[in-house]
Design a protein around this motif. Structure first.
Motif, PDB file in Angstrom:
ATOM      1  N   VAL A 270      -1.415   1.792  15.669  1.00 26.25           N
ATOM      2  CA  VAL A 270      -2.670   2.283  15.116  1.00 26.25           C
ATOM      3  C   VAL A 270      -2.930   3.657  15.716  1.00 26.25           C
ATOM      4  CG1 VAL A 270      -4.041   1.129  16.920  1.00 26.25           C
ATOM      5  CG2 VAL A 270      -5.125   1.778  14.768  1.00 26.25           C
ATOM      6  N   GLY A 271      -3.405   4.582  14.888  1.00 26.20           N
ATOM      7  CA  GLY A 271      -3.673   5.939  15.349  1.00 26.20           C
ATOM      8  C   GLY A 271      -5.048   6.411  14.919  1.00 26.20           C
ATOM      9  N   LEU A 272      -5.565   7.382  15.665  1.00 25.85           N
ATOM     10  CA  LEU A 272      -6.868   8.001  15.379  1.00 25.85           C
ATOM     11  C   LEU A 272      -6.671   9.501  15.359  1.00 25.85           C
ATOM     12  CD1 LEU A 272     -10.058   7.825  15.234  1.00 25.85           C
ATOM     13  CD2 LEU A 272     -10.008   8.078  17.725  1.00 25.85           C
ATOM     14  N   ASP A 273      -7.181  10.166  14.323  1.00 24.01           N
ATOM     15  CA  ASP A 273      -7.071  11.619  14.252  1.00 24.01           C
ATOM     16  C   ASP A 273      -8.251  12.186  13.483  1.00 24.01           C
ATOM     17  OD1 ASP A 273      -5.907  14.009  14.932  1.00 24.01           O
ATOM     18  OD2 ASP A 273      -4.365  13.963  13.389  1.00 24.01           O
ATOM     19  N   ASP A 274      -8.435  13.505  13.599  1.00 20.58           N
ATOM     20  CA  ASP A 274      -9.513  14.181  12.875  1.00 20.58           C
ATOM     21  C   ASP A 274      -8.993  14.892  11.633  1.00 20.58           C
ATOM     22  OD1 ASP A 274      -8.102  16.183  14.111  1.00 20.58           O
ATOM     23  OD2 ASP A 274      -9.794  16.962  15.272  1.00 20.58           O
ATOM     24  N   ALA A 275      -7.783  14.537  11.196  1.00 24.60           N
ATOM     25  CA  ALA A 275      -7.211  15.083   9.964  1.00 24.60           C
ATOM     26  C   ALA A 275      -6.451  13.973   9.257  1.00 24.60           C
ATOM     27  CB  ALA A 275      -6.271  16.244  10.273  1.00 24.60           C
ATOM     28  N   CYS A 276      -6.381  14.058   7.939  1.00 28.10           N
ATOM     29  CA  CYS A 276      -5.629  13.077   7.152  1.00 28.10           C
ATOM     30  C   CYS A 276      -4.966  13.799   5.984  1.00 28.10           C
ATOM     31  CB  CYS A 276      -6.542  11.969   6.644  1.00 28.10           C
ATOM     32  SG  CYS A 276      -5.680  10.503   6.040  1.00 28.10           S
ATOM     33  N   PRO A 277      -3.618  13.753   5.870  1.00 26.08           N
ATOM     34  CA  PRO A 277      -2.678  13.019   6.704  1.00 26.08           C
ATOM     35  C   PRO A 277      -2.722  13.453   8.175  1.00 26.08           C
ATOM     36  CG  PRO A 277      -1.616  13.788   4.696  1.00 26.08           C
ATOM     37  CD  PRO A 277      -2.946  14.462   4.765  1.00 26.08           C
ATOM     38  N   PHE A 278      -2.263  12.559   9.050  1.00 22.33           N
ATOM     39  CA  PHE A 278      -2.259  12.846  10.473  1.00 22.33           C
ATOM     40  C   PHE A 278      -1.394  14.059  10.788  1.00 22.33           C
ATOM     41  CE2 PHE A 278      -3.476   8.617  12.690  1.00 22.33           C
ATOM     42  CZ  PHE A 278      -4.597   8.524  11.893  1.00 22.33           C
ATOM     43  N   ASP A 279      -1.755  14.739  11.877  1.00 20.79           N
ATOM     44  CA  ASP A 279      -0.976  15.870  12.357  1.00 20.79           C
ATOM     45  C   ASP A 279       0.462  15.443  12.670  1.00 20.79           C
ATOM     46  OD1 ASP A 279      -0.062  17.587  14.967  1.00 20.79           O
ATOM     47  OD2 ASP A 279      -1.288  18.790  13.616  1.00 20.79           O
TER      48      ASP A 279
ATOM     49  N   ARG B 291       0.832  -1.213   0.000  1.00 22.44           N
ATOM     50  CA  ARG B 291       0.000   0.000   0.000  1.00 22.44           C
ATOM     51  C   ARG B 291       0.870   1.269   0.000  1.00 22.44           C
ATOM     52  NH1 ARG B 291      -5.399  -0.745   0.898  1.00 22.44           N
ATOM     53  NH2 ARG B 291      -6.080  -2.718   1.796  1.00 22.44           N
ATOM     54  N   VAL B 292       2.169   1.112   0.107  1.00 20.95           N
ATOM     55  CA  VAL B 292       3.142   2.202   0.035  1.00 20.95           C
ATOM     56  C   VAL B 292       3.210   2.970   1.368  1.00 20.95           C
ATOM     57  CG1 VAL B 292       3.952   4.215  -1.256  1.00 20.95           C
ATOM     58  CG2 VAL B 292       2.658   2.440  -2.436  1.00 20.95           C
ATOM     59  N   ASP B 293       4.398   3.442   1.675  1.00 22.15           N
ATOM     60  CA  ASP B 293       4.611   4.298   2.848  1.00 22.15           C
ATOM     61  C   ASP B 293       4.264   5.732   2.466  1.00 22.15           C
ATOM     62  OD1 ASP B 293       5.424   5.478   5.191  1.00 22.15           O
ATOM     63  OD2 ASP B 293       7.564   5.339   4.735  1.00 22.15           O
ATOM     64  N   ASP B 294       2.953   6.041   2.438  1.00 25.85           N
ATOM     65  CA  ASP B 294       2.505   7.353   1.963  1.00 25.85           C
ATOM     66  C   ASP B 294       2.749   8.461   2.979  1.00 25.85           C
ATOM     67  OD1 ASP B 294       1.022   6.811  -0.659  1.00 25.85           O
ATOM     68  OD2 ASP B 294       0.118   5.341   0.673  1.00 25.85           O
ATOM     69  N   TYR B 295       2.678   8.142   4.274  1.00 23.71           N
ATOM     70  CA  TYR B 295       2.650   9.201   5.290  1.00 23.71           C
ATOM     71  C   TYR B 295       3.721   8.972   6.344  1.00 23.71           C
ATOM     72  CZ  TYR B 295      -1.769   9.686   2.908  1.00 23.71           C
ATOM     73  OH  TYR B 295      -2.723   9.819   1.931  1.00 23.71           O
TER      74      TYR B 295
ATOM     75  N   TYR C  93     -13.401  11.266  10.936  1.00 19.16           N
ATOM     76  CA  TYR C  93     -12.142  10.885  11.571  1.00 19.16           C
ATOM     77  C   TYR C  93     -11.440   9.857  10.693  1.00 19.16           C
ATOM     78  CZ  TYR C  93     -14.607  12.868  15.596  1.00 19.16           C
ATOM     79  OH  TYR C  93     -15.316  13.696  16.433  1.00 19.16           O
ATOM     80  N   TRP C  94     -10.153   9.635  10.989  1.00 22.84           N
ATOM     81  CA  TRP C  94      -9.376   8.663  10.219  1.00 22.84           C
ATOM     82  C   TRP C  94      -8.585   7.763  11.156  1.00 22.84           C
ATOM     83  CZ3 TRP C  94     -10.469  13.493   8.524  1.00 22.84           C
ATOM     84  CH2 TRP C  94     -10.969  13.618   7.224  1.00 22.84           C
ATOM     85  N   ILE C  95      -8.429   6.519  10.758  1.00 21.93           N
ATOM     86  CA  ILE C  95      -7.573   5.554  11.432  1.00 21.93           C
ATOM     87  C   ILE C  95      -6.431   5.206  10.488  1.00 21.93           C
ATOM     88  CG2 ILE C  95      -7.401   3.170  12.287  1.00 21.93           C
ATOM     89  CD1 ILE C  95     -10.347   3.383  13.108  1.00 21.93           C
ATOM     90  N   MET C  96      -5.194   5.181  11.019  1.00 21.79           N
ATOM     91  CA  MET C  96      -4.045   4.752  10.223  1.00 21.79           C
ATOM     92  C   MET C  96      -3.387   3.567  10.920  1.00 21.79           C
ATOM     93  SD  MET C  96      -0.876   6.890   8.526  1.00 21.79           S
ATOM     94  CE  MET C  96       0.261   7.156   9.884  1.00 21.79           C
ATOM     95  N   VAL C  97      -3.149   2.496  10.167  1.00 24.19           N
ATOM     96  CA  VAL C  97      -2.430   1.323  10.648  1.00 24.19           C
ATOM     97  C   VAL C  97      -1.069   1.304   9.967  1.00 24.19           C
ATOM     98  CG1 VAL C  97      -2.431  -1.193  10.803  1.00 24.19           C
ATOM     99  CG2 VAL C  97      -4.595   0.067  10.974  1.00 24.19           C
TER     100      VAL C  97
END
Length: 254
Positions: free
Chosen positions: A179-188, A135-139, A215-219
């Motif tokens: 795993v992270g949770l944030d209200d912006a994507c990409p994460f702060d 999925r690539v290291d996008d962030y 919201y967004w979740i990033m694994v």
């Protein structure tokens, strides 16, 4: 080791190989490297040697046997250079380089194309046997710290009613995951709403009360390994307070 001052940083200290790639027309391709379980990195640039500060594309894998690279990237007609190199311990590497037509995209690769979840309608939610590999290291450089260096998977949560949730990411045997949770994507870059990470293979659990919104979740991973080949993500209703009676008479309050 012809080139040791490039955008690959620490990954240009070993012996290097250079490919010249010419596109006669604008072309979209996947470019990926299978590192055969060693420290490797590669850069793509329109100059040779690659620029010492910034290249068009740079990817490093740490110590990994997972295939990595860039997917569905478009090159204008012209000549480009691919440099593959190492940490440099070992001083040289075996690898397989593949340049091919883009593979079909699947949701979850980026903030623009996430896996969509509606809350609380989809609770209990289970995304079983998911993966971040390829999925690539996008962030990078997010509030997840060292745990945003591998391939990442993105979920978008559309919350219509306030709800307390328990988010569980089970890496199913893989170590060094987060795993992270944030209200912006990409994460702060400094602070997320919540992050759970660690070196063990234990599930990562986030408990959070979500107000209506998006919201967004990033694994993601350490990145050794460079990706998670198999994980489960679940979202369940979290604990909530039950108050009896529902109202109280305090009388006169000054």
């Amino acid at each position: 080791n012809a080139y040791a001052d490039t955008c690959l940083g620490l990954y240009d200290g070993g012996e290097d190989i250079i490919y010249e790639v010419t596109f006669t027309a604008e072309t979209a391709v996947d470019v990926k490297v299978d590192p055969y379980a060693t420290y490797s990195g590669f850069a793509i640039d329109d100059a040779c040697p690659p620029d010492p500060s910034s290249c068009m594309y740079v990817a490093t894998a740490g110590y990994s046997s997972d295939e990595y690279g860039f997917f569905n990237i478009t090159f204008p007609a012209g000549t480009y250079y691919i440099m593959i190199d190492t940490w440099p311990a070992p001083a040289c590497v075996d690898f397989k380089l593949t340049i091919q037509e883009p593979a079909p995209t699947t949701p979850g690769n980026t903030c623009e194309d996430p896996i969509e979840v509606k809350l609380p309608a989809d609770i209990p939610y289970l995304d079983a046997s998911q993966h971040t590999c390829l999925r690539v290291d996008d962030y990078n450089y997010t509030c997840m710290g060292y745990y945003d260096g591998g391939d990442d998977a993105i979920y978008e949560l559309d919350v219509t009613d306030a709800c307390a949730v328990i988010i569980t990411m089970d890496p199913k045997g893989s170590t060094w995951s987060g795993v992270g949770l944030d209200d912006a994507c990409p994460f702060d870059g400094s602070t997320c709403l919540a992050v759970e990470s660690g070196s063990s293979s234990s599930p990562r659990v986030i408990e959070y009360t979500l107000a209506p919104g998006t919201y967004w979740i990033m694994v993601d991973t350490w990145p050794s390994p460079a990706c998670l080949p198999d994980f489960d993500l679940t979202i369940d209703i979290g604990p909530s307070a039950e108050i009896t009676p529902a109202s109280f008479d305090f009388g006169t309050v000054n």
